[in-house]
Motif scaffolding. Sequence first.
Motif, short mmCIF file in Angstrom:
data_model
loop_
_atom_site.label_atom_id
_atom_site.label_comp_id
_atom_site.label_asym_id
_atom_site.label_seq_id
_atom_site.Cartn_x
_atom_site.Cartn_y
_atom_site.Cartn_z
N GLY A 120 -2.47 8.13 2.54
CA GLY A 120 -3.70 8.87 2.24
C GLY A 120 -3.82 10.19 2.96
O GLY A 120 -4.90 10.80 2.96
N VAL A 138 -2.22 6.59 -8.23
CA VAL A 138 -2.94 5.58 -7.46
C VAL A 138 -2.09 5.20 -6.26
O VAL A 138 -0.89 4.97 -6.39
CB VAL A 138 -3.23 4.33 -8.33
CG1 VAL A 138 -3.93 3.26 -7.52
CG2 VAL A 138 -4.05 4.72 -9.55
N ARG A 139 -2.73 5.15 -5.07
CA ARG A 139 -1.98 4.76 -3.88
C ARG A 139 -2.85 3.84 -3.03
O ARG A 139 -4.07 3.77 -3.18
CB ARG A 139 -1.55 5.98 -3.05
CG ARG A 139 -2.56 7.09 -2.85
CD ARG A 139 -3.69 6.83 -1.90
NE ARG A 139 -3.29 6.25 -0.63
CZ ARG A 139 -4.14 5.76 0.26
NH1 ARG A 139 -5.45 5.71 -0.02
NH2 ARG A 139 -3.72 5.25 1.39
N SER A 140 -2.18 3.08 -2.16
CA SER A 140 -2.90 2.20 -1.24
C SER A 140 -2.06 2.02 0.01
O SER A 140 -0.84 2.19 -0.01
CB SER A 140 -3.18 0.83 -1.88
OG SER A 140 -1.98 0.09 -1.98
N CYS A 141 -2.72 1.67 1.10
CA CYS A 141 -2.02 1.36 2.34
C CYS A 141 -2.95 0.58 3.25
O CYS A 141 -4.11 0.96 3.43
CB CYS A 141 -1.55 2.63 3.04
SG CYS A 141 -0.48 2.33 4.47
N THR A 142 -2.44 -0.52 3.81
CA THR A 142 -3.25 -1.32 4.73
C THR A 142 -2.68 -1.30 6.14
O THR A 142 -3.27 -1.89 7.04
CB THR A 142 -3.31 -2.78 4.25
OG1 THR A 142 -1.97 -3.31 4.17
CG2 THR A 142 -3.96 -2.88 2.88
N ARG A 188 -2.03 -3.41 -6.11
CA ARG A 188 -0.92 -3.41 -5.16
C ARG A 188 -0.16 -4.73 -5.28
O ARG A 188 -0.76 -5.79 -5.27
CB ARG A 188 -1.46 -3.23 -3.73
CG ARG A 188 -0.34 -3.14 -2.68
CD ARG A 188 -0.87 -2.78 -1.31
NE ARG A 188 -1.67 -3.83 -0.74
CZ ARG A 188 -2.97 -3.73 -0.47
NH1 ARG A 188 -3.61 -2.63 -0.75
NH2 ARG A 188 -3.63 -4.74 0.06
N GLY A 194 1.73 -1.18 1.08
CA GLY A 194 1.24 -0.01 0.36
C GLY A 194 1.98 0.16 -0.95
O GLY A 194 3.01 -0.48 -1.20
#
Length: 218
Positions: A120, A138-142, A188, A194
Motif C-alpha cells: 500500500g 486490487v491489492r492487500s497485505c496483512t 486474497r 498479500g
Amino acid sequence: MAIIHHTTLKPTKLELLTDWLPSRPWYRGGPDTPVLTRSGGFRLDDPEGEVGIEFMVATDTSTPEQTAYLVPLSYRGAPLEGAEHALVGTTEHGVLGKRWVYDGVHDPVLVTELLALIEGRAQAQAQSVDGALDPEVVRSCTGAPLPLDGFAPEPADDEEGTRLPVPHGMVLHLHRVLTPVPENPPLRPEGATGHVARGWQDPQGTPLTAVFVTLRAS
C-alpha cells in the motif's frame, strides 16, 4: 510520475515476447510460434524516474485454448549489470532511443515497487494513459513492511510460474499463466499474506479477472 510516450518501438514489445515466451518453462503453447495480443495490465512508477515498469497481460491465440500470460517488464536506458540472462531484448524507442527490456522479476527496481504496491505504499498507474491511476488494480497485505536495502532478486521459474524469495522468509509468487476467477475483485488467496489482482479482456472482448501475484511465507 512516469511519462508515457506514444511513439514507435522497433521491434515492438509483442515482437520481442514472441521470441522470448517459448523459452520459458511456464509457456503452455505448442510448437508453432505464439500469436500475441496485448490484453491489459498496469504500470508502476520508479521513484528515481529511470526505469520503466509494466505488468503486461499478453494473450496467445495460436492454440485452440487461448492462454493469457503475466509478463512483468522493466525498461532501461542502459544494460542492468549482471542481468544478461534476464534480457528479453533491445528495442529502439522513437523518443528515448535504445532501450534494454528485461524480465522484470530480475530487476530490483521492479521488485521493490511491486512490494510497495502490495504493502500500500505505491499506487498502480494506468497502462496507456499518462498521469492516470489504475483503480482496477486490487491489492492487500496483512504483514509488516519488508525492508529491501541492498536486495538482489534471485527468481526461479518452473511450470507453475515464478517464485521470488524476499526478506523475512517470504516468497512472491507470480502467476505467469493467468487463471480467471469468478470473484470481481478476487479475494486474497487462502494462506497468502498479500496479493495483487486485476481484470483484462481476452481478444474477443470478454472481461476476465485473476490474481497476478501472491505473497506467502516460504
